[in-house]
Design a protein around this motif. Sequence first.
Motif, PDB file in Angstrom:
ATOM      1  N   GLY A  85      73.363  93.941  53.156  1.00 15.93           N
ATOM      2  CA  GLY A  85      73.219  92.435  52.707  1.00 15.93           C
ATOM      3  C   GLY A  85      74.672  91.932  52.497  1.00 15.93           C
ATOM      4  O   GLY A  85      75.712  92.665  52.858  1.00 15.93           O
ATOM      5  N   VAL A  86      74.703  90.709  52.032  1.00 14.57           N
ATOM      6  CA  VAL A  86      75.890  89.857  51.748  1.00 14.57           C
ATOM      7  C   VAL A  86      76.849  90.608  51.282  1.00 14.57           C
ATOM      8  O   VAL A  86      78.134  90.696  51.610  1.00 14.57           O
ATOM      9  N   GLN A  87      76.795  91.241  49.782  1.00 14.91           N
ATOM     10  CA  GLN A  87      77.608  92.040  49.029  1.00 14.91           C
ATOM     11  C   GLN A  87      78.075  93.268  49.822  1.00 14.91           C
ATOM     12  O   GLN A  87      79.311  93.571  49.679  1.00 14.91           O
ATOM     13  N   ASP A  88      77.242  94.180  50.476  1.00 15.32           N
ATOM     14  CA  ASP A  88      77.636  95.346  51.375  1.00 15.32           C
ATOM     15  C   ASP A  88      78.429  94.962  52.607  1.00 15.32           C
ATOM     16  O   ASP A  88      79.533  95.536  52.622  1.00 15.32           O
ATOM     17  N   VAL A  89      78.298  93.869  53.215  1.00 18.05           N
ATOM     18  CA  VAL A  89      79.297  93.158  54.306  1.00 18.05           C
ATOM     19  C   VAL A  89      80.428  92.945  53.691  1.00 18.05           C
ATOM     20  O   VAL A  89      81.491  93.387  54.369  1.00 18.05           O
ATOM     21  N   ALA A  90      80.597  92.047  52.634  1.00 21.20           N
ATOM     22  CA  ALA A  90      81.568  91.798  52.043  1.00 21.20           C
ATOM     23  C   ALA A  90      82.611  93.236  51.727  1.00 21.20           C
ATOM     24  O   ALA A  90      83.749  93.192  51.883  1.00 21.20           O
ATOM     25  N   LEU A  91      81.960  94.178  51.088  1.00 20.51           N
ATOM     26  CA  LEU A  91      82.708  95.410  50.593  1.00 20.51           C
ATOM     27  C   LEU A  91      83.109  96.142  52.209  1.00 20.51           C
ATOM     28  O   LEU A  91      84.331  96.569  52.260  1.00 20.51           O
TER      29      LEU A  91
END
Length: 181
Positions: A85-91
């Motif tokens: 998801g977006v948050q995991d991609v950012a991390l």
Amino acid sequence: MGVQAEFVRLDADLLNDIRQLASIDAYRQLTDFDPIYCLDLDRAWRRLAPLMAAASFPINPITDGSPFPDEQRAWREGPGSRWLGVQDVALAAAHLSRTPYSVLAPLVRSVVEAEEGVHVNLDVESPDYGKPLSPDEASRIVVGEEVVRELTELLAEPYRDLCKFFDLAALDGQCTIFWAA
């Protein structure tokens, strides 16, 4: 190492729409994406994934995430199809950006020597030439310096490509899907 792998970056709504499709339809749609939203790691994923694990990445973009399209219908080649998801991609992107390949390069030898597979006796003078090694013999295999150097050089570019791909996905607020086929 015949299995190749790809990533696609896409927005969350489109990810959810594709997850609802039958597997073959989802595969067709993913393989029809504009190449600017794709990353083909070829066979490098098989060594990049354990390299990132050995370096204790908090999110391994190849092996972490949720099964795609879901637990029951995930494609099972290699680590299986996964989505972040977006948050995991950012991390993941933040960690990739902070981790130059020079941090992973010293781990190549240990990753290659730990690879599973059938190892055979290559001593042409041995009566056991061509026969599988025992697990004890296989555990004592030492990979030569030249092979380690070549593999280290070979993995550098796919790692840099992975970093760029995740930077773009994070910048655009996108999710990712990984699969091997």
